[in-house]
Design a protein around this motif. Structure first.
Motif, PDB file in Angstrom:
ATOM      1  N   LEU A 256     -11.160 -27.500  -8.269  1.00 49.17           N
ATOM      2  CA  LEU A 256     -10.257 -28.650  -8.272  1.00 49.17           C
ATOM      3  C   LEU A 256      -9.418 -28.645  -9.547  1.00 49.17           C
ATOM      4  N   HIS A 257      -8.128 -28.888  -9.380  1.00 44.82           N
ATOM      5  CA  HIS A 257      -7.188 -28.911 -10.504  1.00 44.82           C
ATOM      6  C   HIS A 257      -6.652 -30.332 -10.669  1.00 44.82           C
ATOM      7  N   GLN A 258      -6.450 -30.731 -11.922  1.00 44.10           N
ATOM      8  CA  GLN A 258      -5.899 -32.062 -12.192  1.00 44.10           C
ATOM      9  C   GLN A 258      -5.011 -32.005 -13.426  1.00 44.10           C
ATOM     10  N   LEU A 259      -3.950 -32.797 -13.421  1.00 43.60           N
ATOM     11  CA  LEU A 259      -3.026 -32.846 -14.554  1.00 43.60           C
ATOM     12  C   LEU A 259      -3.704 -33.538 -15.732  1.00 43.60           C
ATOM     13  N   ASP A 260      -3.607 -32.943 -16.906  1.00 40.66           N
ATOM     14  CA  ASP A 260      -4.115 -33.578 -18.121  1.00 40.66           C
ATOM     15  C   ASP A 260      -3.059 -34.574 -18.593  1.00 40.66           C
ATOM     16  N   VAL A 261      -3.223 -35.811 -18.178  1.00 48.71           N
ATOM     17  CA  VAL A 261      -2.196 -36.830 -18.426  1.00 48.71           C
ATOM     18  C   VAL A 261      -1.987 -37.050 -19.924  1.00 48.71           C
ATOM     19  N   SER A 262      -3.051 -36.956 -20.724  1.00 50.08           N
ATOM     20  CA  SER A 262      -2.908 -37.198 -22.163  1.00 50.08           C
ATOM     21  C   SER A 262      -1.998 -36.157 -22.819  1.00 50.08           C
ATOM     22  N   VAL A 263      -2.089 -34.896 -22.364  1.00 52.88           N
ATOM     23  CA  VAL A 263      -1.232 -33.840 -22.917  1.00 52.88           C
ATOM     24  C   VAL A 263       0.225 -34.078 -22.520  1.00 52.88           C
ATOM     25  N   VAL A 264       0.447 -34.437 -21.254  1.00 52.76           N
ATOM     26  CA  VAL A 264       1.803 -34.686 -20.786  1.00 52.76           C
ATOM     27  C   VAL A 264       2.401 -35.902 -21.503  1.00 52.76           C
ATOM     28  N   ALA A 265       1.576 -36.905 -21.746  1.00 51.87           N
ATOM     29  CA  ALA A 265       2.068 -38.108 -22.426  1.00 51.87           C
ATOM     30  C   ALA A 265       2.535 -37.809 -23.847  1.00 51.87           C
ATOM     31  N   ARG A 266       1.923 -36.790 -24.485  1.00 55.40           N
ATOM     32  CA  ARG A 266       2.304 -36.431 -25.859  1.00 55.40           C
ATOM     33  C   ARG A 266       3.485 -35.482 -25.914  1.00 55.40           C
ATOM     34  N   LEU A 267       3.933 -34.984 -24.759  1.00 60.53           N
ATOM     35  CA  LEU A 267       4.934 -33.928 -24.760  1.00 60.53           C
ATOM     36  C   LEU A 267       6.226 -34.363 -25.444  1.00 60.53           C
ATOM     37  N   GLY A 268       6.669 -35.591 -25.177  1.00 63.91           N
ATOM     38  CA  GLY A 268       7.897 -36.068 -25.812  1.00 63.91           C
ATOM     39  C   GLY A 268       7.776 -36.130 -27.323  1.00 63.91           C
ATOM     40  N   SER A 269       6.652 -36.695 -27.818  1.00 65.47           N
ATOM     41  CA  SER A 269       6.472 -36.787 -29.272  1.00 65.47           C
ATOM     42  C   SER A 269       6.253 -35.415 -29.892  1.00 65.47           C
ATOM     43  N   ASP A 270       5.553 -34.517 -29.176  1.00 63.82           N
ATOM     44  CA  ASP A 270       5.371 -33.155 -29.691  1.00 63.82           C
ATOM     45  C   ASP A 270       6.709 -32.429 -29.808  1.00 63.82           C
ATOM     46  N   PHE A 271       7.577 -32.618 -28.807  1.00 64.60           N
ATOM     47  CA  PHE A 271       8.898 -31.982 -28.848  1.00 64.60           C
ATOM     48  C   PHE A 271       9.722 -32.536 -30.007  1.00 64.60           C
ATOM     49  N   LEU A 272       9.702 -33.880 -30.169  1.00 61.55           N
ATOM     50  CA  LEU A 272      10.463 -34.474 -31.251  1.00 61.55           C
ATOM     51  C   LEU A 272       9.960 -34.012 -32.605  1.00 61.55           C
ATOM     52  N   GLU A 273       8.624 -33.912 -32.755  1.00 59.66           N
ATOM     53  CA  GLU A 273       8.082 -33.446 -34.028  1.00 59.66           C
ATOM     54  C   GLU A 273       8.464 -31.989 -34.288  1.00 59.66           C
ATOM     55  N   SER A 274       8.509 -31.176 -33.222  1.00 58.97           N
ATOM     56  CA  SER A 274       8.882 -29.768 -33.399  1.00 58.97           C
ATOM     57  C   SER A 274      10.300 -29.613 -33.905  1.00 58.97           C
ATOM     58  N   VAL A 275      11.229 -30.415 -33.386  1.00 60.38           N
ATOM     59  CA  VAL A 275      12.634 -30.255 -33.807  1.00 60.38           C
ATOM     60  C   VAL A 275      12.890 -30.922 -35.159  1.00 60.38           C
ATOM     61  N   LEU A 276      12.030 -31.884 -35.561  1.00 54.56           N
ATOM     62  CA  LEU A 276      12.199 -32.540 -36.854  1.00 54.56           C
ATOM     63  C   LEU A 276      11.354 -31.898 -37.943  1.00 54.56           C
ATOM     64  N   ARG A 277      10.423 -31.024 -37.583  1.00 58.88           N
ATOM     65  CA  ARG A 277       9.469 -30.466 -38.546  1.00 58.88           C
ATOM     66  C   ARG A 277      10.163 -29.756 -39.694  1.00 58.88           C
TER      67      ARG A 277
END
Length: 362
Positions: A341-362
């Protein structure tokens, strides 16, 4: 992509962790000029901006290209001092060519990191600096013209500006943060002494690591830029900052001692995703079919066969898409008998926007 500092053969006693009042003032000025980058500092930036005298605010606006989009190298001293005055004295001893080239590097000297000659001595670089400044508007064009025409006078003007900032707000701020920064620097120094450089470097940020192999030793800073120091590095300085998150600065320009400014613990999100991880996750969710699969996988666990039936595609095709998502760290899996059984890791997806923003501002 990353910034690599080659430290092969460099004794560990030449690697220092130390706070710098000038570097922290630069970080504070950046936060004031780009408050959207620093939501955690909203109360401080709002109160400080409201308390600035109009004349000082205008002068800060006039020179903010040195700390707005990123940070001029002159604001990241390789040999930190106890006081801002001592660090400004060190700046005064820098020759005009190096000072002006560094001050203009952000928006008026894009070839600076390649070892280009200073616009003070190279007419082509001078014209280039003026042209790039003109594209930023008349205010910056006038400032750059003044800096190229009268370097000593402009440098004195910048020093007075930084001294006035110290008197207006930074001296009080520095008294409050210097103890925390000094404690962090002592902790990293002790960690390096007891457990080694890899532990100390890794403790500064999840985005910094020490790599060692037969080819030598390297400090690698995970950023959306590509850079490398030359092998004749004589020392490396790490500067802790209370105002820096989410930025992580690595000074690696030819002719400068490498400097890394890192946010102190507690002000940076733990476990931040690397640039490569963010890229893989964005690519994984950008595919139209994988977006549709995410819809089902977010609502509950599903088998490959169930997904194939729901979307009228073959099981091997589903498996290929799931493999991409799993490699990106977006899925969790569990086995029940002969079914997976496969399931989306919602916590990882929820952080994707902030992770992307931190990557471009790092």
């Amino acid at each position: 992509m990353s910034v690599t500092i080659d430290i092969t053969g460099l004794p560990h006693e030449r690697i220092a962790f130390c706070p710098s009042p000038l570097a922290e003032l630069g970080a504070a000025l950046h936060a004031l000029s780009a408050p959207a980058h620093h939501p955690r500092l909203h109360a401080w930036t709002t109160a400080t901006t409201a308390g600035l005298k109009p004349e000082l605010a205008d002068r800060l606006h006039e020179a903010d290209f040195m700390w707005n989009s990123t940070r001029s190298d002159i604001l990241l001293p390789a040999q930190p001092r106890e006081t801002l005055a001592e660090e400004l004295d060190d700046l005064d001893r820098m020759d005009d060519e190096k000072y002006v080239g560094s001050a203009l590097e952000i928006s008026c000297n894009s070839m600076y990191t390649h070892g280009a000659r200073s616009p003070l001595v190279d007419q082509r670089m001078r014209r280039r600096a003026l042209d790039l400044a003109a594209a930023r508007g008349p205010r910056q064009a006038a400032f750059v013209e003044r800096m190229l025409t009268d370097p000593p006078g402009t440098r004195a003007w910048i020093r007075r500006l930084l001294e006035d900032c110290d008197e207006a707000f930074f001296a009080d701020t520095w008294r409050r943060v210097r103890v925390e920064l000094a404690a962090d620097a002592r902790h990293k120094t002790e960690l390096m002494r007891r457990k080694g450089l890899a532990e100390a470097v890794g403790a500064t940020s999840p985005a910094i690591a020490l790599e060692e192999d037969g080819a030598g030793s390297r400090i690698v800073v995970d950023k959306l830029v590509q850079g490398r120091t030359r092998t004749e590095v004589s020392a490396v300085t790490f500067l802790p900052t209370a105002f820096g998150w989410p930025h992580l600065f690595a000074l690696y320009t030819p002719g400068w001692q490498p400097v890394v400014q890192y946010p102190i613990p507690g002000r940076e999100l733990a476990g931040a995703a690397s640039v490569d991880e963010v890229a893989r996750r964005l690519e994984a969710v950008a595919h139209p079919l994988r977006m549709r699969l995410c819809r089902s996988l977010a609502r509950g666990a599903s088998t490959t066969g169930e997904l194939a039936d729901a979307y009228n595609i073959t099981a091997p095709e589903v498996s290929r898409h799931l493999a991409v998502m799993k490699k990106a760290g977006l899925l969790t899996t569990q086995r029940r008998g002969r079914y997976v059984l496969h399931q989306l890791d919602v916590s990882v997806v929820a952080r994707l926007g902030s992770d992307f923003l931190e990557s471009v501002l790092r």
